[in-house]
Design an enzyme around this catalytic site. Structure first.
Site, short mmCIF file in Angstrom:
data_model
loop_
_atom_site.label_atom_id
_atom_site.label_comp_id
_atom_site.label_asym_id
_atom_site.label_seq_id
_atom_site.Cartn_x
_atom_site.Cartn_y
_atom_site.Cartn_z
N THR A 262 -9.83 52.72 -14.90
CA THR A 262 -9.82 52.43 -13.47
C THR A 262 -8.46 52.73 -12.83
OG1 THR A 262 -9.89 50.58 -11.90
CG2 THR A 262 -9.28 50.04 -14.14
N ASP A 263 -8.46 52.96 -11.52
CA ASP A 263 -7.19 53.15 -10.80
C ASP A 263 -6.42 51.83 -10.66
OD1 ASP A 263 -8.81 51.91 -8.90
OD2 ASP A 263 -8.49 53.41 -7.33
N GLU A 264 -7.10 50.70 -10.94
CA GLU A 264 -6.44 49.40 -10.73
C GLU A 264 -5.26 49.19 -11.68
OE1 GLU A 264 -8.82 45.99 -10.06
OE2 GLU A 264 -10.29 47.08 -8.88
N TYR B 226 -8.43 41.49 -15.00
CA TYR B 226 -9.26 42.68 -15.24
C TYR B 226 -8.39 43.92 -15.41
CZ TYR B 226 -11.92 46.89 -14.07
OH TYR B 226 -12.45 48.17 -14.08
N LYS C 6 -7.69 46.34 -18.70
CA LYS C 6 -7.97 47.78 -18.73
C LYS C 6 -6.68 48.56 -19.04
CE LYS C 6 -11.33 49.72 -17.96
NZ LYS C 6 -12.51 50.12 -18.79
P1 NAD Z 1 -20.78 47.19 -15.22
O1 NAD Z 1 -20.25 45.80 -15.25
O2 NAD Z 1 -21.82 47.55 -14.23
O3 NAD Z 1 -21.36 47.57 -16.66
C1 NAD Z 1 -20.71 47.23 -17.84
C2 NAD Z 1 -21.70 47.41 -18.99
O4 NAD Z 1 -21.01 47.08 -20.21
C3 NAD Z 1 -22.91 46.48 -18.89
O5 NAD Z 1 -24.09 47.20 -19.17
C4 NAD Z 1 -22.65 45.44 -19.96
O6 NAD Z 1 -23.84 44.90 -20.52
C5 NAD Z 1 -21.85 46.24 -20.98
N1 NAD Z 1 -21.00 45.37 -21.82
C6 NAD Z 1 -20.16 44.38 -21.37
N2 NAD Z 1 -19.58 43.78 -22.44
C7 NAD Z 1 -20.04 44.41 -23.55
C8 NAD Z 1 -19.79 44.25 -24.94
N3 NAD Z 1 -18.96 43.29 -25.39
N4 NAD Z 1 -20.42 45.08 -25.81
C9 NAD Z 1 -21.27 46.03 -25.37
N5 NAD Z 1 -21.56 46.21 -24.06
C10 NAD Z 1 -20.94 45.42 -23.16
O7 NAD Z 1 -19.51 48.13 -15.08
P2 NAD Z 1 -19.33 49.49 -14.28
O8 NAD Z 1 -18.94 49.19 -12.90
O9 NAD Z 1 -20.47 50.37 -14.57
O10 NAD Z 1 -18.02 50.07 -15.02
C11 NAD Z 1 -18.14 50.85 -16.22
C12 NAD Z 1 -16.75 51.25 -16.66
O11 NAD Z 1 -16.12 52.02 -15.65
C13 NAD Z 1 -15.83 50.07 -16.94
O12 NAD Z 1 -15.05 50.40 -18.07
C14 NAD Z 1 -14.96 49.96 -15.70
O13 NAD Z 1 -13.70 49.43 -16.02
C15 NAD Z 1 -14.86 51.42 -15.28
N6 NAD Z 1 -14.68 51.66 -13.85
C16 NAD Z 1 -15.50 51.08 -12.92
C17 NAD Z 1 -15.33 51.38 -11.57
C18 NAD Z 1 -16.23 50.79 -10.50
O14 NAD Z 1 -15.98 51.01 -9.30
N7 NAD Z 1 -17.28 50.07 -10.84
C19 NAD Z 1 -14.32 52.26 -11.18
C20 NAD Z 1 -13.49 52.82 -12.15
C21 NAD Z 1 -13.69 52.53 -13.48
O1 DAU Z 2 -10.82 50.59 -8.11
C1 DAU Z 2 -11.75 50.60 -9.15
C2 DAU Z 2 -12.31 49.21 -9.34
O2 DAU Z 2 -13.17 48.98 -8.22
C3 DAU Z 2 -13.08 49.05 -10.64
O3 DAU Z 2 -12.20 49.21 -11.72
C4 DAU Z 2 -13.74 47.66 -10.71
O4 DAU Z 2 -14.52 47.56 -11.88
C5 DAU Z 2 -14.63 47.51 -9.49
O5 DAU Z 2 -15.19 46.22 -9.50
C6 DAU Z 2 -13.83 47.74 -8.21
O6 DAU Z 2 -12.87 46.68 -8.00
P1 DAU Z 2 -12.63 46.01 -6.56
O7 DAU Z 2 -12.07 44.67 -6.76
O8 DAU Z 2 -11.89 46.95 -5.67
O9 DAU Z 2 -14.16 45.96 -6.03
P2 DAU Z 2 -14.99 44.82 -5.26
O10 DAU Z 2 -16.28 45.44 -4.88
O11 DAU Z 2 -15.01 43.53 -6.00
O12 DAU Z 2 -14.12 44.62 -3.95
C7 DAU Z 2 -13.84 45.68 -3.06
C8 DAU Z 2 -12.94 45.14 -1.96
O13 DAU Z 2 -13.71 44.22 -1.15
C9 DAU Z 2 -11.77 44.34 -2.47
O14 DAU Z 2 -10.66 44.56 -1.63
C10 DAU Z 2 -12.21 42.89 -2.37
C11 DAU Z 2 -13.14 42.90 -1.17
N1 DAU Z 2 -14.26 41.93 -1.22
C12 DAU Z 2 -15.05 41.94 -2.33
C13 DAU Z 2 -16.12 41.08 -2.43
C14 DAU Z 2 -16.98 41.05 -3.67
C15 DAU Z 2 -14.53 41.10 -0.15
O15 DAU Z 2 -13.81 41.12 0.87
N2 DAU Z 2 -15.59 40.24 -0.25
C16 DAU Z 2 -16.39 40.18 -1.35
O16 DAU Z 2 -17.34 39.35 -1.38
#
Ligand code: NAD
Ligand code: DAU
Length: 350
Positions: A131-133, A156, A160
């Site tokens: 992730t970019d975080e 988180y 990562k």
């Molecule tokens: P998600 O939470 O939707 O899915 C995570 C999956 O991992 C789920 O299916 C869960 O069952 C599985 N999992 C969790 N713990 C596990 C374990 N101990 N063993 C096996 N499986 C397990 O997550 P996502 O949003 O699809 O993110 C996927 C990946 O991409 C993550 O590594 C996250 O850090 C990264 N990522 C997410 C975003 C985003 O915006 N969502 C952005 C950048 C990177």
């Molecule tokens: O940048 C990549 C990341 O983006 C991934 O690595 C994470 O897995 C993914 O969850 C996401 O993280 P964020 O914290 O940016 O996403 P989230 O959707 O939780 O929140 C987006 C923005 O909105 C953040 O600034 C927090 C705000 N927010 C979020 C929620 C859930 C609100 O204001 N209200 C809310 O209820």
């Protein structure tokens, strides 16, 4: 036939990656390893579950012996590692699961790959999806590049960042063939409605408050999830080993502006009078340690590997809203059980 292990394939991004690989590469055997936590859902993959080249394995990456046996049994050629605890708010209320899955789980996979591949790593690849975080928070100016120093703030992002460092350490110390990508915020279908966009679609539909953290001034760079899956495909096949690639949408939005667009689209789709959904906006206590701004410079990926995002945000958000409105049964299923309890508690705490 190449054997590819995709971890976390029942989650949001993982399910899009599994779908893309199963359909695009019929000569690959795709193994989806997933624990099926609250965020994992096999209903995300009903369209591929009966394909010859797809197999689901239920399992936990934290169980090292199980992981080693799995690698020994199947002799995977490649790993695309997405399994993780992924929600920042949950990492603030209960960090330990993030340490186990994101750090220990990643090391278990690295150890298994190292043990089974030994020196025979010519065609192998361990792809770590991150992730970019990990880069921390930006002010009003600038972008994260692949050389930006790590500065994670939430449990988180710290977990990562730790896993990224360990992946690089296994490359530098043991010669494990790895590649890492760091992506910005994804949106699209099949995302668990705890993240901003699907949560707010769900709440608008049900006339529930939209809890905006702080003043809604935080900025995120949004990328349509299928564009992320395509970037993963390109990096998996053409990325240089040992390298990192940033992936982003070049699509920055202040939360409050994005939420207003979402409200407009929802009013339109639900046939409500313009301005109805905006009335649900409720400013609540800010997220602890809330990063102000993320913005990705993906020049390296674009120049070196020719990837670029395909969708404009306006089109992506319409498609996303349509997806949730057309998949009410999916939404009902994932919001049943403990979901209500979790949200009532979250909301009370703010
Ligand atoms: P998600 O939470 O939707 O899915 C995570 C999956 O991992 C789920 O299916 C869960 O069952 C599985 N999992 C969790 N713990 C596990 C374990 N101990 N063993 C096996 N499986 C397990 O997550 P996502 O949003 O699809 O993110 C996927 C990946 O991409 C993550 O590594 C996250 O850090 C990264 N990522 C997410 C975003 C985003 O915006 N969502 C952005 C950048 C990177
Ligand atoms: O940048 C990549 C990341 O983006 C991934 O690595 C994470 O897995 C993914 O969850 C996401 O993280 P964020 O914290 O940016 O996403 P989230 O959707 O939780 O929140 C987006 C923005 O909105 C953040 O600034 C927090 C705000 N927010 C979020 C929620 C859930 C609100 O204001 N209200 C809310 O209820």
């Amino acid at each position: 036939m190449k054997k590819i292990l995709i971890t976390g394939g029942a989650g949001f991004i993982g399910s899009h990656v599994v779908r893309l690989f199963v359909n695009k590469y019929p000569d690959y055997q795709i193994f989806n390893l997933d624990k099926l936590t609250y965020a994992g859902n096999l209903a995300n993959l009903t369209d591929v579950e009966s394909k010859r080249n797809y197999r689901f394995i239920k399992g936990d990456i934290v169980e090292g012996e199980f992981i080693l046996k799995l690698f020994d049994e199947h002799q995977f050629d490649g790993v695309i590692h997405l399994a993780a605890e992924s929600h920042v708010d949950r990492s603030i209320s209960s960090p330990m699961e993030f340490i186990f899955t994101n750090i220990v789980g990643t090391v278990n996979l690295l150890n298994a790959a190292k043990a089974i591949w030994k020196d025979n790593t010519g065609n192998k690849l361990f792809y770590h999806v991150s992730t970019d975080e990990v880069y921390g928070s930006l002010g009003d100016e600038g972008f994260f590049t692949e050389t930006t120093a790590y500065d994670p703030h939430s449990p988180y992002s710290a977990s990562k960042a730790s896993s990224d460092h360990l992946v690089r350490a296994y490359h530098d110390t043991f010669g494990l063939p790895v590649v890492i990508s760091n992506c910005s915020n994804n949106y699209g279908g099949y995302q668990f409605p705890e993240k901003l966009i699907p949560l707010f679609i769900h709440n608008i539909k049900n006339n529930k408050p939209l809890p905006v953290y702080g003043k809604g001034e935080n900025v995120r760079d949004w990328l349509y999830v299928e564009d992320h899956a395509h970037a993963i495909d390109v990096i998996f096949h053409q990325g240089r080993k040992g390298e990192t690639y940033n992936i982003g949408g070049n699509n920055e939005w202040k939360n409050i502006d994005l939420i207003k667009v979402l409200c407009k689209v929802m009013d339109n789709k639900l046939g409500r009078e313009s301005g109805t959904s905006e009335k649900l906006i409720t400013f609540v206590k800010d997220r602890a340690g809330h990063d102000l701004r993320y913005a990705i410079d993906s020049t390296k990926l674009q120049k070196e590997l020719g990837w670029k995002p395909s969708l404009q945000f306006e089109e992506g958000i319409e498609k996303t809203v349509d997806w949730y409105l057309n998949n009410q049964e999916w939404l009902d299923n994932v919001t049943s059980g403990d979901y209500q309890k979790y949200y009532e508690k979250q909301y009370k705490e703010r």
